[in-house]
Design an enzyme around this catalytic site. Structure first.
Site, PDB file in Angstrom:
ATOM      1  N   ARG A  59       0.834  -1.217   0.000  1.00 15.33           N
ATOM      2  CA  ARG A  59       0.000   0.000   0.000  1.00 15.33           C
ATOM      3  C   ARG A  59       0.861   1.256   0.000  1.00 15.33           C
ATOM      4  O   ARG A  59       0.460   2.310  -0.501  1.00 15.33           O
ATOM      5  CB  ARG A  59      -0.965   0.006   1.193  1.00 15.33           C
ATOM      6  CG  ARG A  59      -1.806   1.292   1.268  1.00 15.33           C
ATOM      7  CD  ARG A  59      -3.098   1.172   2.075  1.00 15.33           C
ATOM      8  NE  ARG A  59      -2.938   0.456   3.319  1.00 15.33           N
ATOM      9  CZ  ARG A  59      -2.318   0.923   4.400  1.00 15.33           C
ATOM     10  NH1 ARG A  59      -1.782   2.132   4.407  1.00 15.33           N
ATOM     11  NH2 ARG A  59      -2.216   0.176   5.483  1.00 15.33           N
ATOM     12  N   TYR A 112     -16.727  14.265 -15.889  1.00 14.47           N
ATOM     13  CA  TYR A 112     -17.137  12.897 -15.615  1.00 14.47           C
ATOM     14  C   TYR A 112     -18.194  12.908 -14.501  1.00 14.47           C
ATOM     15  O   TYR A 112     -17.985  13.528 -13.445  1.00 14.47           O
ATOM     16  CB  TYR A 112     -15.896  12.104 -15.202  1.00 14.47           C
ATOM     17  CG  TYR A 112     -16.136  10.646 -15.083  1.00 14.47           C
ATOM     18  CD1 TYR A 112     -16.437   9.881 -16.203  1.00 14.47           C
ATOM     19  CD2 TYR A 112     -16.066  10.010 -13.854  1.00 14.47           C
ATOM     20  CE1 TYR A 112     -16.666   8.525 -16.099  1.00 14.47           C
ATOM     21  CE2 TYR A 112     -16.286   8.653 -13.754  1.00 14.47           C
ATOM     22  CZ  TYR A 112     -16.591   7.920 -14.875  1.00 14.47           C
ATOM     23  OH  TYR A 112     -16.821   6.584 -14.771  1.00 14.47           O
ATOM     24  N   ASP A 184      -7.931  16.867 -15.306  1.00 19.18           N
ATOM     25  CA  ASP A 184      -8.264  15.498 -15.689  1.00 19.18           C
ATOM     26  C   ASP A 184      -7.911  15.360 -17.174  1.00 19.18           C
ATOM     27  O   ASP A 184      -8.596  15.897 -18.038  1.00 19.18           O
ATOM     28  CB  ASP A 184      -9.752  15.230 -15.436  1.00 19.18           C
ATOM     29  CG  ASP A 184     -10.130  13.773 -15.704  1.00 19.18           C
ATOM     30  OD1 ASP A 184      -9.432  13.112 -16.500  1.00 19.18           O
ATOM     31  OD2 ASP A 184     -11.144  13.307 -15.139  1.00 19.18           O
ATOM     32  N   LYS A 209      -8.943   4.071 -19.316  1.00 21.19           N
ATOM     33  CA  LYS A 209      -9.254   4.511 -20.676  1.00 21.19           C
ATOM     34  C   LYS A 209      -8.011   4.374 -21.562  1.00 21.19           C
ATOM     35  O   LYS A 209      -7.499   3.295 -21.720  1.00 21.19           O
ATOM     36  CB  LYS A 209      -9.804   5.944 -20.632  1.00 21.19           C
ATOM     37  CG  LYS A 209     -10.828   6.181 -19.496  1.00 21.19           C
ATOM     38  CD  LYS A 209     -12.093   5.386 -19.639  1.00 21.19           C
ATOM     39  CE  LYS A 209     -12.988   5.383 -18.406  1.00 21.19           C
ATOM     40  NZ  LYS A 209     -13.325   6.669 -17.841  1.00 21.19           N
TER      41      LYS A 209
HETATM   42  C1  LIG Z   1     -13.684   7.181 -16.609  1.00 20.29           C
HETATM   43  C2  LIG Z   1     -13.317   8.542 -16.201  1.00 20.29           C
HETATM   44  C3  LIG Z   1     -13.047   8.850 -14.848  1.00 20.29           C
HETATM   45  C4  LIG Z   1     -13.187   7.836 -13.745  1.00 20.29           C
HETATM   46  O1  LIG Z   1     -12.295   6.773 -13.887  1.00 20.29           O
HETATM   47  P1  LIG Z   1     -12.559   5.291 -13.320  1.00 20.29           P
HETATM   48  O2  LIG Z   1     -11.290   4.609 -13.686  1.00 20.29           O
HETATM   49  O3  LIG Z   1     -13.773   4.748 -13.988  1.00 20.29           O
HETATM   50  O4  LIG Z   1     -12.770   5.421 -11.848  1.00 20.29           O
HETATM   51  C5  LIG Z   1     -12.663  10.146 -14.543  1.00 20.29           C
HETATM   52  N1  LIG Z   1     -12.560  11.091 -15.502  1.00 20.29           N
HETATM   53  C6  LIG Z   1     -12.823  10.830 -16.805  1.00 20.29           C
HETATM   54  C7  LIG Z   1     -12.690  11.926 -17.810  1.00 20.29           C
HETATM   55  C8  LIG Z   1     -13.208   9.557 -17.194  1.00 20.29           C
HETATM   56  O5  LIG Z   1     -13.479   9.314 -18.478  1.00 20.29           O
END
Ligand SMILES: *Cc1c(COP(=O)(O)O)cnc(C)c1O
Length: 394
Positions: A59, A112, A184, A209
């Site tokens: 961790r 998101y 992000d 992604k």
């Molecule tokens: C999918 C996504 C998230 C969240 O990610 P997870 O891996 O599903 O928790 C945050 N921001 C964006 C732009 C996303 O496409």
């Protein structure tokens, strides 16, 4: 380690974060262990005191995780990175580390869905003040900023509307007011956009992604600019516990090796499909940063090295026509998520952004008829043929 600081991203994705291995392994082994042996009591004490280099407990740190983190940090041009269990674990860690009672945060209104929901929860439970603004117009950030603004959180291109925010301008506004900028960067990946270079303080990704790219892992990451910020985030992440595990780190690190190649193909395919959609008589509008008709085309040209693989569009027939298309496609799969090698299509208002509620959706221009498509790396002719037969029925 190989000298990777001054090489191209296509080289970095292959070589960054690969430590020297005792047995000469070309690929970092998977240290699938929760804990690490101390040589003796004094050694354990020195490790805990930070007086000697080594691993204690997964961790806190793990060699497989660290190799992947170093790779992403190198791609973003950051100091270090922190692997998280999901993109949302990364978002939560950033908010928890930087926001306390009475602090104010400005967030892009089209983000998101769960990021919006998490901020609303923090506002209700912890008294964090939240303003959702359209950051694609930077002056909205200037107007919303207050003396207690600690953080500006921007998603660009935004999910699901694919609007673009000017990172350089927003970083300038945030810093002049003593706030930090977190970005992000999920939709672009570090191959197409490097927010730290435009002045951002923190970058995060859902590695679920594009970074992993194969739709078989849920994971996230935070990249920071300096040691002080790194120590703060590492400490918070260690207590919150939302760390990535070694096996998922291995998979993501493997996925990253083809990231530069994949992004090239995502961009090419999506550009072709966006241009085709824009000319289609049944299509009302298309949002894609590679189209000159995009409202922030100039900003995208400035700060991005490619338009990405995600397109938002709306049919003239609105929601019903959109539903027909989503039900009729055969090659494109009806599923949420994005950034994988396969093309996915989905309906934000009833799926990813349902939890936002109709009011915030309307304010964020997430219309009921909006369709989001994440263009994969298949043959583009096959994809257009599939969309063509589905649109014919709409
Ligand atoms: C999918 C996504 C998230 C969240 O990610 P997870 O891996 O599903 O928790 C945050 N921001 C964006 C732009 C996303 O496409």
């Amino acid at each position: 380690m190989l000298p990777i600081s001054n090489v191209d991203d296509a080289t970095k994705v292959i070589h960054a974060g690969i430590p020297e291995d005792a047995h000469g392994a070309v690929i970092p082994p998977i240290y699938q262990t929760s804990t690490f042996k101390f040589k003796n009591v004094d050694h354990g004490a020195q490790l805990f005191a930070g007086k000697t280099e080594g691993f204690i407990y997964t961790r806190m740190r793990n060699p497989t995780i660290e190799a992947m983190e170093d790779s992403v940090a190198a791609l973003e041009g950051g100091y270090k990175a922190l692997g998280c269990a999901s993109g949302m674990a990364a978002v939560h860690t950033i908010f928890f580390a930087l926001l306390g009672q009475g602090d104010h945060v400005i967030c892009s209104e089209a983000v998101y869905g769960p990021t919006t929901t998490l901020l609303k929860m923090m506002s209700a439970k912890y008294g964090v003040e939240v303003d959702f603004v359209d950051t694609s117009h930077a002056e909205n950030v200037r107007t919303a900023i207050k003396p207690n603004t600690k953080l500006v959180f921007v998603e660009t291109p935004s999910n699901p509307t694919v609007l673009v925010s000017d990172l350089e301008e927003i970083a300038f506004i945030a810093h002049r007011n003593g706030a930090q900028l977190a970005v992000d960067n999920t939709f672009s990946s570090p191959i197409l956009q490097k927010p730290l270079a435009w002045g951002a303080d923190i970058v995060m990704h859902s590695m679920t992604k594009f970074l992993n790219g194969h739709a078989d892992v849920v994971a996230g990451i935070i990249v920071v600019n300096d040691e002080k910020q790194y120590d703060l985030f590492r400490n918070v992440l260690n207590q919150l516990g939302g760390v990535i595990d070694p096996f998922n780190s291995f998979l993501v690190h493997r996925g990253i090796k083809t990231l530069a190649l994949r992004m090239e193909r995502h961009c090419e395919n999506a550009q072709r499909i966006a241009e085709w959609l824009e000319r289609h008589p049944k299509v009302d509008w298309v949002h894609f940063p590679g189209l000159p008709s995009h409202p922030q085309y100039e900003i995208a040209q400035k700060q991005m090295d490619g338009p990405g693989g995600v397109i938002a569009f709306e049919l003239k027939g609105g929601l019903n026509a959109g539903k027909t298309v989503m039900n009729r496609v055969k090659l494109c799969q009806l599923a949420v998520s994005l950034g994988g090698v396969e093309t996915l299509i989905q309906h934000p208002a009833s799926m990813t952004h349902a939890s936002m509620g109709p009011e915030l959706r309307q304010q964020s221009r997430i219309t009921d008829g909006l369709v989001r498509i994440s263009v994969g790396i298949e043959n583009v002719g096959d994809l257009i043929a599939d969309l063509d037969q589905a649109l014919a029925a709409a």
